[in-house]
Each structure stands twice: as C-alpha cells, then as structure tokens.
Design a protein around this motif. Structure first.
Motif, PDB file in Angstrom:
ATOM      1  N   MET A 116       2.506  -0.092  -2.737  1.00  0.00           N
ATOM      2  CA  MET A 116       2.915  -1.396  -3.267  1.00  0.00           C
ATOM      3  C   MET A 116       3.844  -2.130  -2.296  1.00  0.00           C
ATOM      4  O   MET A 116       3.731  -3.354  -2.120  1.00  0.00           O
ATOM      5  CB  MET A 116       3.594  -1.208  -4.625  1.00  0.00           C
ATOM      6  N   LEU A 117       4.754  -1.394  -1.651  1.00  0.00           N
ATOM      7  CA  LEU A 117       5.621  -2.013  -0.653  1.00  0.00           C
ATOM      8  C   LEU A 117       4.810  -2.518   0.539  1.00  0.00           C
ATOM      9  O   LEU A 117       5.090  -3.597   1.093  1.00  0.00           O
ATOM     10  CB  LEU A 117       6.676  -1.014  -0.177  1.00  0.00           C
ATOM     11  N   LEU A 118       3.806  -1.749   0.908  1.00  0.00           N
ATOM     12  CA  LEU A 118       2.950  -2.164   2.013  1.00  0.00           C
ATOM     13  C   LEU A 118       2.157  -3.419   1.649  1.00  0.00           C
ATOM     14  O   LEU A 118       1.981  -4.323   2.474  1.00  0.00           O
ATOM     15  CB  LEU A 118       2.002  -1.013   2.375  1.00  0.00           C
ATOM     16  N   PHE A 119       1.701  -3.473   0.401  1.00  0.00           N
ATOM     17  CA  PHE A 119       1.002  -4.681  -0.057  1.00  0.00           C
ATOM     18  C   PHE A 119       1.951  -5.883  -0.043  1.00  0.00           C
ATOM     19  O   PHE A 119       1.552  -7.000   0.320  1.00  0.00           O
ATOM     20  CB  PHE A 119       0.458  -4.457  -1.467  1.00  0.00           C
ATOM     21  N   GLY A 120       3.186  -5.657  -0.434  1.00  0.00           N
ATOM     22  CA  GLY A 120       4.177  -6.730  -0.375  1.00  0.00           C
ATOM     23  C   GLY A 120       4.381  -7.234   1.041  1.00  0.00           C
ATOM     24  O   GLY A 120       4.534  -8.444   1.267  1.00  0.00           O
ATOM     25  N   ALA A 121       4.379  -6.306   2.026  1.00  0.00           N
ATOM     26  CA  ALA A 121       4.516  -6.713   3.428  1.00  0.00           C
ATOM     27  C   ALA A 121       3.318  -7.551   3.861  1.00  0.00           C
ATOM     28  O   ALA A 121       3.472  -8.538   4.599  1.00  0.00           O
ATOM     29  CB  ALA A 121       4.665  -5.482   4.315  1.00  0.00           C
ATOM     30  N   VAL A 122       2.119  -7.160   3.412  1.00  0.00           N
ATOM     31  CA  VAL A 122       0.913  -7.927   3.747  1.00  0.00           C
ATOM     32  C   VAL A 122       0.995  -9.333   3.169  1.00  0.00           C
ATOM     33  O   VAL A 122       0.603 -10.318   3.811  1.00  0.00           O
ATOM     34  CB  VAL A 122      -0.349  -7.209   3.233  1.00  0.00           C
TER      35      VAL A 122
ATOM     36  N   LEU B  79      -3.667   2.874   6.618  1.00  0.00           N
ATOM     37  CA  LEU B  79      -3.238   1.583   6.085  1.00  0.00           C
ATOM     38  C   LEU B  79      -2.035   1.035   6.849  1.00  0.00           C
ATOM     39  O   LEU B  79      -1.962  -0.170   7.135  1.00  0.00           O
ATOM     40  CB  LEU B  79      -2.887   1.722   4.598  1.00  0.00           C
ATOM     41  N   LEU B  80      -1.094   1.906   7.178  1.00  0.00           N
ATOM     42  CA  LEU B  80       0.078   1.463   7.938  1.00  0.00           C
ATOM     43  C   LEU B  80      -0.336   0.907   9.300  1.00  0.00           C
ATOM     44  O   LEU B  80       0.163  -0.142   9.739  1.00  0.00           O
ATOM     45  CB  LEU B  80       1.050   2.628   8.118  1.00  0.00           C
ATOM     46  N   LEU B  81      -1.253   1.601   9.945  1.00  0.00           N
ATOM     47  CA  LEU B  81      -1.721   1.126  11.242  1.00  0.00           C
ATOM     48  C   LEU B  81      -2.512  -0.171  11.091  1.00  0.00           C
ATOM     49  O   LEU B  81      -2.333  -1.119  11.886  1.00  0.00           O
ATOM     50  CB  LEU B  81      -2.586   2.205  11.896  1.00  0.00           C
ATOM     51  N   ALA B  82      -3.367  -0.243  10.067  1.00  0.00           N
ATOM     52  CA  ALA B  82      -4.199  -1.432   9.866  1.00  0.00           C
ATOM     53  C   ALA B  82      -3.346  -2.659   9.566  1.00  0.00           C
ATOM     54  O   ALA B  82      -3.613  -3.757  10.074  1.00  0.00           O
ATOM     55  CB  ALA B  82      -5.200  -1.182   8.730  1.00  0.00           C
TER      56      ALA B  82
ATOM     57  N   LEU C 145      -6.257 -14.611   4.068  1.00  0.00           N
ATOM     58  CA  LEU C 145      -6.645 -14.395   2.672  1.00  0.00           C
ATOM     59  C   LEU C 145      -7.481 -13.128   2.488  1.00  0.00           C
ATOM     60  O   LEU C 145      -7.248 -12.363   1.532  1.00  0.00           O
ATOM     61  CB  LEU C 145      -7.435 -15.610   2.174  1.00  0.00           C
ATOM     62  N   ILE C 146      -8.446 -12.891   3.373  1.00  0.00           N
ATOM     63  CA  ILE C 146      -9.365 -11.766   3.179  1.00  0.00           C
ATOM     64  C   ILE C 146      -8.637 -10.419   3.241  1.00  0.00           C
ATOM     65  O   ILE C 146      -8.815  -9.579   2.344  1.00  0.00           O
ATOM     66  CB  ILE C 146     -10.520 -11.835   4.196  1.00  0.00           C
ATOM     67  N   PRO C 147      -7.802 -10.127   4.263  1.00  0.00           N
ATOM     68  CA  PRO C 147      -7.061  -8.850   4.232  1.00  0.00           C
ATOM     69  C   PRO C 147      -6.165  -8.701   3.009  1.00  0.00           C
ATOM     70  O   PRO C 147      -6.028  -7.594   2.463  1.00  0.00           O
ATOM     71  CB  PRO C 147      -6.240  -8.903   5.529  1.00  0.00           C
ATOM     72  N   LYS C 148      -5.552  -9.812   2.557  1.00  0.00           N
ATOM     73  CA  LYS C 148      -4.684  -9.728   1.379  1.00  0.00           C
ATOM     74  C   LYS C 148      -5.484  -9.388   0.125  1.00  0.00           C
ATOM     75  O   LYS C 148      -5.118  -8.496  -0.651  1.00  0.00           O
ATOM     76  CB  LYS C 148      -3.959 -11.061   1.176  1.00  0.00           C
ATOM     77  N   ALA C 149      -6.594 -10.102  -0.093  1.00  0.00           N
ATOM     78  CA  ALA C 149      -7.395  -9.893  -1.301  1.00  0.00           C
ATOM     79  C   ALA C 149      -8.135  -8.568  -1.276  1.00  0.00           C
ATOM     80  O   ALA C 149      -8.445  -7.998  -2.332  1.00  0.00           O
ATOM     81  CB  ALA C 149      -8.378 -11.053  -1.475  1.00  0.00           C
ATOM     82  N   ALA C 150      -8.453  -8.078  -0.064  1.00  0.00           N
ATOM     83  CA  ALA C 150      -9.227  -6.837   0.047  1.00  0.00           C
ATOM     84  C   ALA C 150      -8.349  -5.593   0.033  1.00  0.00           C
ATOM     85  O   ALA C 150      -8.875  -4.474   0.031  1.00  0.00           O
ATOM     86  CB  ALA C 150     -10.052  -6.868   1.335  1.00  0.00           C
ATOM     87  N   PHE C 151      -7.018  -5.764  -0.010  1.00  0.00           N
ATOM     88  CA  PHE C 151      -6.119  -4.611   0.119  1.00  0.00           C
ATOM     89  C   PHE C 151      -6.359  -3.578  -0.981  1.00  0.00           C
ATOM     90  O   PHE C 151      -6.699  -2.423  -0.705  1.00  0.00           O
ATOM     91  CB  PHE C 151      -4.663  -5.092   0.092  1.00  0.00           C
ATOM     92  N   TRP C 152      -6.199  -3.973  -2.248  1.00  0.00           N
ATOM     93  CA  TRP C 152      -6.328  -3.009  -3.352  1.00  0.00           C
ATOM     94  C   TRP C 152      -7.760  -2.526  -3.546  1.00  0.00           C
ATOM     95  O   TRP C 152      -7.964  -1.328  -3.778  1.00  0.00           O
ATOM     96  CB  TRP C 152      -5.771  -3.596  -4.641  1.00  0.00           C
ATOM     97  N   PRO C 153      -8.783  -3.389  -3.450  1.00  0.00           N
ATOM     98  CA  PRO C 153     -10.154  -2.848  -3.524  1.00  0.00           C
ATOM     99  C   PRO C 153     -10.435  -1.808  -2.447  1.00  0.00           C
ATOM    100  O   PRO C 153     -11.087  -0.792  -2.715  1.00  0.00           O
ATOM    101  CB  PRO C 153     -11.025  -4.098  -3.342  1.00  0.00           C
ATOM    102  N   PHE C 154      -9.926  -2.041  -1.232  1.00  0.00           N
ATOM    103  CA  PHE C 154     -10.161  -1.067  -0.163  1.00  0.00           C
ATOM    104  C   PHE C 154      -9.449   0.248  -0.452  1.00  0.00           C
ATOM    105  O   PHE C 154     -10.026   1.335  -0.270  1.00  0.00           O
ATOM    106  CB  PHE C 154      -9.675  -1.644   1.175  1.00  0.00           C
ATOM    107  N   VAL C 155      -8.190   0.169  -0.892  1.00  0.00           N
ATOM    108  CA  VAL C 155      -7.434   1.395  -1.189  1.00  0.00           C
ATOM    109  C   VAL C 155      -8.127   2.200  -2.282  1.00  0.00           C
ATOM    110  O   VAL C 155      -8.332   3.420  -2.152  1.00  0.00           O
ATOM    111  CB  VAL C 155      -5.993   1.047  -1.607  1.00  0.00           C
TER     112      VAL C 155
END
Length: 387
Positions: free
Chosen positions: A255-261, A321-324, A349-359
């Motif tokens: 979740m913190l990583l998503f916040g950084a994104v 994920l950290l590296l990506a 937009l695409i990396p942000k929206a794709a974060f949780w589906p990818f995880v």
C-alpha cells in the motif's frame, strides 16, 4: 465518463474479481485431502493383509494414545503417550513379552537409549493379557512446508513388531476407541496445547517396509515386505498467526508503494502538493526494500535449507515491484524513451491503474501453481527444515 474514470473503473472491477479468486484459491489450498490408505475398521485391515498374498503367522492388536507432542528441531517431534497390545492365551504364547520386555519397536526414535518405554500395566482379561507401556520418544521424519502458511503436517508413530524371525502383523485395536471413521479424531488427548496448530484428523494405515535387506534372516520374505503399522495425526497450521507475522507487513508495504506510485505526476499543482521528485520515490523504494529484506531473512531463518516456499514467493514479487516502481518513476520524470507511451500516457495513468490488478494477478498465479503441486503429489518436494 472521461477516459481516466473508465480506466479506474475497469481497474477496480478487475481488482475485485482477482481478490475473490485469490480468496477461493486460498480456501482450496488450505483444504486437507483425506489419505485413501486410511484403515477405518477391522474389515479394511483384513482386506489389506489378504491382498499381500503372504498371511502373517501372528496378528497382535495394538493401540496408542498421544498425551503430548512438540516439535524440537529440524525434523524431530517429541511424543509422549501410551501403547498397548492384546496377547491371546495359547495363540500368542511364543511372542508375548515377559516382564521388562517391550512388544514393539519405534524405528524412527532418534535416541532410543535416552527415551522412555516402560511397562505401565499388565491386566489379565480372561483368555488374553493386555500389556500397556508408557513412552517418551523423539521421532524423526520429513515434513513438507512448500505450502506454508497453508501447510498440513502428518505426524506419524511408526511401529515394528519385536520379533524378526517370525511373521507378525500389528493391527489397530479399533475397539479401544469410540469411533475410527475417516472423519473421526481419536487416540490423542483433546486437551493438548496446540499453539499455532489445529487438530485436523487421525487415522491408522499400513506402509510396506523397504529395507532392501533380509537382515541376515533366512526365509524372511514377510519381513522384507512387512506391513508397518502407522498411527497418524494430521495438524493444520493456524493461518491467522502466519498472516499477522508475514502477510500484514507485505500488505502495508504494498500500500505504501502504491501511494508512492500515485505521487508520480507532471501537474504543477500536484507536484507542489505531494512534493513529488524522482529521488523521493526512489528513496522510499530503498527504505521499503530493507523492510522487506529483513522480513524475508526472518522467514528464511525458519526454513533454512529448503526450496522456495509459497509465502516466500510474495517477497520476490515485492522485490520486482520495488524495482519496477523505481524504473517507472525515472522514465516518467526524465521523459526518457518517448516511445513508451504507457508510461507517459495521461500522467502515468496506466502504471497507476494497473498496479493492484498486476499484484493480485501475480498472487493468483503463484497460488494456482502451488495448488497444482499439492494436487499432484509426484511433483511435491519433501524437505526438512526448522519448525
């Protein structure tokens, strides 16, 4: 509806579907499949021995009651309890142990000399004699941890008859238990402190010995293919403890990583509000990397020398994920490689929206793979690790 809203709506729906699928896979992974070799009654025992084609000369009814157990090392479990046997007058006179002798052998005892097997009672039952022993032994066996924290352990007590020169089969004393069906739990104290484990099942079964030797005994065909009696008790790991220790830190870091994104942007008002910079995001990833690394080391210390376990796969996912996220932030902020439109499109937009589906998609794939290993025992790896 704007394009951004449509993309986020699709992301939310896909995330919800994958979360439900992951939960269902976890339920399936946590399910214990009954062993088809279970012996629920005397008829099953008679049928098994008849199929051997070499009927044993003696059959001795044997029962067991587990008072306590604890894991003491890499592959060691300390067990205490009682074992009893019925010896019929006339039929078993030649093999009945006298005072001080034990009617069975625990071949997996690690240090039998320092363990305890002592006669607790000897009762004449009119036509037969019942002999019971109290035992305290450390037994060594292999356990499979590849599905941790959804793993089950089948701890068994393996019996050999005391006699090697005659064909003796130890058979379960079913009449000493209220019920011995496939779903019944018997032969173990229901007040045992289980700690992080839950009692799942108990059963008797036979497994043919494969010593590869006659032990020097002539005409020992039965002994070299001996049906060894096993008393098994199955325990299931309490998922809640492992979830708190390992999964919650991973979820928080994700979740913190998503916040950084989400702070990655070129909009001046958001840059000022979020204080976004490439160095801040990469610095955040660096800090989170050490948090994950320490948690990973703690997990590996409990499973030293083992192959990759299920829970550990999520740590490798976090490293990726950290590296990506770091690479994505650098490419976006430096406007490098303009052809990578999925990075620069609509303010990342695409990396942000794709974060949780990818995880979640990665977690589903990892879980499905481990479930397939569980369904195919031939592909499973039996390992010896620290409890």
């Amino acid at each position: 509806m704007s394009i951004e809203k449509k993309v986020w709506w699709i992301s939310g729906v896909v995330t919800l579907i994958l979360a439900v699928l992951l939960f269902n896979l976890w339920v399936a992974l946590n399910h214990f499949e009954e062993d088809p070799t279970q012996l629920p009654d005397q008829a099953a025992v008679d049928d098994y021995l008849a199929k051997l084609g070499n009927v044993p000369e003696y059959q001795v009814k044997t029962g067991i009651f587990i008072k306590s157990f604890s894991f003491t090392g890499a592959s060691d479990v300390y067990v205490t309890g009682y074992v009893w046997q019925h010896y019929e007058d006339g039929a078993h006179d030649a093999i009945k142990p006298v005072d001080g002798e034990v009617g069975f052998i625990l071949p997996e005892a690690v240090d039998a000399a320092n363990g305890v097997i002592e006669e607790a009672y000897r009762i004449d039952q009119g036509g037969s004699e019942l002999i019971g022993w109290y035992f305290e032994q450390t037994l060594r066996q292999s356990f499979d941890y590849t599905s941790y924290p959804f793993d089950h352990k089948t701890v068994w007590v393996r019996f050999w008859p005391r006699e090697f020169e005659v064909a003796v089969a130890l058979i379960p004393d079913f009449k000493s238990y209220p019920a011995t069906g496939p779903d019944d739990i018997f032969g173990i104290d229901n007040r045992i402190v289980m700690g992080t484990w839950e009692r799942e099942n108990t059963y008797f079964d036979y497994r043919l010995s494969d010593l590869g030797t006659t032990l020097g005994i002539r005409d020992a065909e039965f002994q070299t293919n001996l049906p060894e009696l096993h008393y098994n008790f199955v325990i299931k790991r309490n998922f809640g403890n492992a979830f708190i220790v390992h999964m919650i830190p991973l979820i928080v870091v994700t979740m913190l990583l998503f916040g950084a994104v989400m702070t990655v942007t070129r909009r001046p008002d958001l840059v000022e509000r979020h204080d976004f910079s490439t160095s801040s995001v990469i610095g955040t990833c660096s800090v989170l990397f050490f948090v994950i690394l320490l948690a990973h080391v703690q997990l590996r210390e409990g499973f030293a020398g083992s192959p990759v376990i299920y829970m550990e796969s999520f740590f490798f996912l976090m490293y990726f994920l950290l590296l990506a996220v770091s690479v994505n932030t650098y490419l976006f902020a430096s406007e490098a490689v303009p052809s990578l439109r999925f990075v620069h499109y609509k303010d990342n937009l695409i990396p942000k929206a794709a974060f949780w589906p990818f995880v979640l998609l990665c977690m589903v794939a990892i879980t499905a793979y481990n479930l397939s290993l569980k369904a195919d025992p031939e592909d499973e790896t039996v390992i010896e690790v620290q409890n």
